[in-house]
Write a protein that holds these residues in place. Sequence first.
Motif, mmCIF file in Angstrom:
data_model
loop_
_atom_site.group_PDB
_atom_site.id
_atom_site.type_symbol
_atom_site.label_atom_id
_atom_site.label_comp_id
_atom_site.label_asym_id
_atom_site.label_seq_id
_atom_site.Cartn_x
_atom_site.Cartn_y
_atom_site.Cartn_z
ATOM 1 N N GLY A 330 5.992 1.350 -3.846
ATOM 2 C CA GLY A 330 7.371 1.577 -3.400
ATOM 3 C C GLY A 330 7.542 1.400 -1.907
ATOM 4 N N MET A 331 8.464 2.187 -1.325
ATOM 5 C CA MET A 331 8.842 2.088 0.077
ATOM 6 C C MET A 331 8.034 3.078 0.908
ATOM 7 S SD MET A 331 11.170 -0.269 -0.078
ATOM 8 C CE MET A 331 12.121 -0.137 1.445
ATOM 9 N N ALA A 367 10.525 0.358 4.856
ATOM 10 C CA ALA A 367 10.488 -0.955 4.194
ATOM 11 C C ALA A 367 9.465 -0.906 3.070
ATOM 12 C CB ALA A 367 10.144 -2.050 5.203
ATOM 13 N N GLU A 368 9.386 -2.017 2.357
ATOM 14 C CA GLU A 368 8.377 -2.133 1.283
ATOM 15 C C GLU A 368 6.992 -1.925 1.886
ATOM 16 O OE1 GLU A 368 5.948 -4.583 0.348
ATOM 17 O OE2 GLU A 368 5.601 -3.564 -1.549
ATOM 18 N N THR A 369 6.156 -1.107 1.186
ATOM 19 C CA THR A 369 4.894 -0.632 1.765
ATOM 20 C C THR A 369 3.990 -1.754 2.231
ATOM 21 O OG1 THR A 369 4.964 1.348 0.392
ATOM 22 C CG2 THR A 369 2.834 0.742 1.310
ATOM 23 N N ALA A 370 3.817 -2.770 1.409
ATOM 24 C CA ALA A 370 2.894 -3.845 1.762
ATOM 25 C C ALA A 370 3.346 -4.574 3.007
ATOM 26 C CB ALA A 370 2.762 -4.819 0.597
ATOM 27 N N ALA A 371 4.652 -4.865 3.082
ATOM 28 C CA ALA A 371 5.178 -5.582 4.245
ATOM 29 C C ALA A 371 5.094 -4.718 5.487
ATOM 30 C CB ALA A 371 6.613 -6.008 3.980
ATOM 31 N N LEU A 372 5.373 -3.446 5.321
ATOM 32 C CA LEU A 372 5.373 -2.548 6.464
ATOM 33 C C LEU A 372 3.978 -2.354 7.035
ATOM 34 C CD1 LEU A 372 7.307 -0.849 8.146
ATOM 35 C CD2 LEU A 372 6.845 1.066 6.604
#
Length: 444
Positions: A330-331, A367-372
Amino acid sequence: MKQFLEKYDIPRKLLAILMAIALWVVVVVNNENVERESTFTNIPVTYLNEDTLTNDYGLSLIEGRDQTVTVKVSGPYAALNFPASDIQVKVNLSSFKTPGTYTISTAEDSSNCSLSILNHNSQGISKKYISSPGSFQIVIDEIISKEIPVTVQVLGQPADGYLYDDPEVKRETVTVSGPKSVVNQIQKVFAVVPEEDSTGLTKTTSLLASFTFLDENNQEVDKTHLTCEPNEMNVTIPVYAVAKLPLTVDLIGSETLAENSVKAEISPAEISVYGEEAIISKLSEISLGELQLGTVTLDEPTIMTIQLPDGVTRVSGEPTSAKVTIKPVGMSTREIPVTNIELQNSGTNPNLVATLKTTSITIRIQAETAALANLTADALKVSAVFNADELGPGVHEVAIDVQSDALKNSGLGFTVLNPDEKVTIEIKDESVAQTPTEEENTTE
């Protein structure tokens, strides 16, 4: 019935017959001229000079020791009145000097086999001979000893939830003695624990194992003439409890990743181990230890060694390491310090010049966890937005605008959680002559 017996004089006739038989027996038994023949079966063959065979030639009789024959004897009745134990059939072994299989003739002119009757040669026996068999075979070979490694074989299976570890023995070899031709066939020795003794064990047990000998083709060697030292082997079968336990990892959060924003995928997910039941029964998982989230890259596996607790052993074939892959969930929220702040002046007066007084600002982004997790300060564009014409000369706090081409190009949205954050700027009107400072006046 009585009238019938009296009428035909049956009693007297029977008496006469019995008297006649008795008279015939007396005449025949005491008549030296009447020949009879008696048959004696299962007469054992005895062997002479076995010590010579062993001491002079290092050989031994291997087969033939249980040989029996049938003997027939003729003569008067009185001469035949002796027990079978008086009959002796002997084979002289002194003439055999090399290993081999020999045929012994039982004919009267045999050079190896002789027939005699104790104390009865002068009592009128007219003929004695071996009627069968006409010949038989004996095997003579060298006796040797050979020390051979032993492999333990447990045929039984443990009870459900248990495992047999490698059997334990006090010695690893056995000394086999016997005919050279037989001993030299032996290539493998197995100490075999029978299935009925070793099935369903739930605790460490000691059992007796018997030996099986195999040749180079894994065919069983006849052990009729073989002896072993020891004759049996004591085998201890260690029995352990088995459990299939999940693998776990302790996640330690970092500045960019919180523990609750990710999940760990572990491959393999579980491992089979064994040990003493008192130890295994207390385990619910096997921990891989701690994993610092600041040292990993999302979606890329990290190899971690599987460390087992004391007294616990992995089942054969189970892995020694596991792959741990961190996946976003998730976020997530992250605070990013930014020092590169641009000034965006929408005013038109060129004489009004603004300078930034704030050196650093912290942006809180969701933001989305991976992107963040992969977002850096350089990927953020932070601008101080103002209109110098409207603000005029002086020190002012102005709002900021945050953009990210990296997130935008990835199609991912983000939210600034502190949009009201402000920075300090100073606006000067360069068209107005500046009053010299006290330091400047002193210099002049």
